[in-house]
Scaffold this motif. Structure first.
Motif, PDB file in Angstrom:
ATOM      1  N   ILE A 154      -1.306   0.524   6.042  1.00 36.84           N
ATOM      2  CA  ILE A 154      -0.074   1.177   6.485  1.00 36.84           C
ATOM      3  C   ILE A 154       0.938   0.128   6.951  1.00 36.84           C
ATOM      4  O   ILE A 154       2.133   0.239   6.689  1.00 36.84           O
ATOM      5  N   ASN A 155       0.452  -0.902   7.608  1.00 40.19           N
ATOM      6  CA  ASN A 155       1.336  -1.915   8.174  1.00 40.19           C
ATOM      7  C   ASN A 155       1.851  -2.912   7.148  1.00 40.19           C
ATOM      8  O   ASN A 155       2.969  -3.417   7.292  1.00 40.19           O
ATOM      9  N   THR A 156       1.083  -3.221   6.106  1.00 35.32           N
ATOM     10  CA  THR A 156       1.441  -4.335   5.228  1.00 35.32           C
ATOM     11  C   THR A 156       1.965  -3.942   3.856  1.00 35.32           C
ATOM     12  O   THR A 156       2.540  -4.786   3.178  1.00 35.32           O
ATOM     13  N   GLY A 213       2.477   1.989   2.102  1.00 38.69           N
ATOM     14  CA  GLY A 213       1.542   2.310   3.158  1.00 38.69           C
ATOM     15  C   GLY A 213       1.939   3.514   3.991  1.00 38.69           C
ATOM     16  O   GLY A 213       1.093   4.206   4.549  1.00 38.69           O
ATOM     17  N   ILE A 214       3.241   3.755   4.068  1.00 26.46           N
ATOM     18  CA  ILE A 214       3.693   4.903   4.868  1.00 26.46           C
ATOM     19  C   ILE A 214       3.167   6.209   4.276  1.00 26.46           C
ATOM     20  O   ILE A 214       2.949   7.177   5.006  1.00 26.46           O
ATOM     21  N   ALA A 249      -5.107   1.145   8.907  1.00 23.43           N
ATOM     22  CA  ALA A 249      -3.976   0.636   9.697  1.00 23.43           C
ATOM     23  C   ALA A 249      -3.378  -0.608   9.053  1.00 23.43           C
ATOM     24  O   ALA A 249      -2.153  -0.781   9.038  1.00 23.43           O
ATOM     25  N   TRP A 250      -4.221  -1.477   8.503  1.00 24.38           N
ATOM     26  CA  TRP A 250      -3.715  -2.680   7.851  1.00 24.38           C
ATOM     27  C   TRP A 250      -2.883  -2.329   6.624  1.00 24.38           C
ATOM     28  O   TRP A 250      -1.810  -2.906   6.411  1.00 24.38           O
TER      29      TRP A 250
END
Length: 68
Positions: A29-31, A35-36, A26-27
């Motif tokens: 993907i978010n940063t 990440g997508i 999740a980190w």
């Protein structure tokens, strides 16, 4: 080992594994800009966690061998 203790250990192991895998994913993907692309891994990760849960449940429900 008591059956109740096996369930507690199985749940604790699954929770540790889930946090260890999902939190970094999740980190990332978010940063990260790329990440997508990791979203493609999410179904595989969820499937793996479900399989791990089933294996741990089987271990927790297994009857210990008779003593004697």
């Amino acid at each position: 080992m008591a059956p109740h203790a096996r369930f507690v250990l199985a749940v604790a192991a699954w929770c540790l594994a889930a946090v260890a895998v999902v939190l970094p994913l999740a980190w990332l993907i978010n940063t990260r800009d790329w990440g997508i692309a990791l979203m493609l891994l999410v179904p595989v990760v969820v499937y793996g966690l479900l399989r791990l849960g089933r294996v741990l449940e089987g271990w927790a429900r297994a009857m210990p061998p008779p003593r004697g």
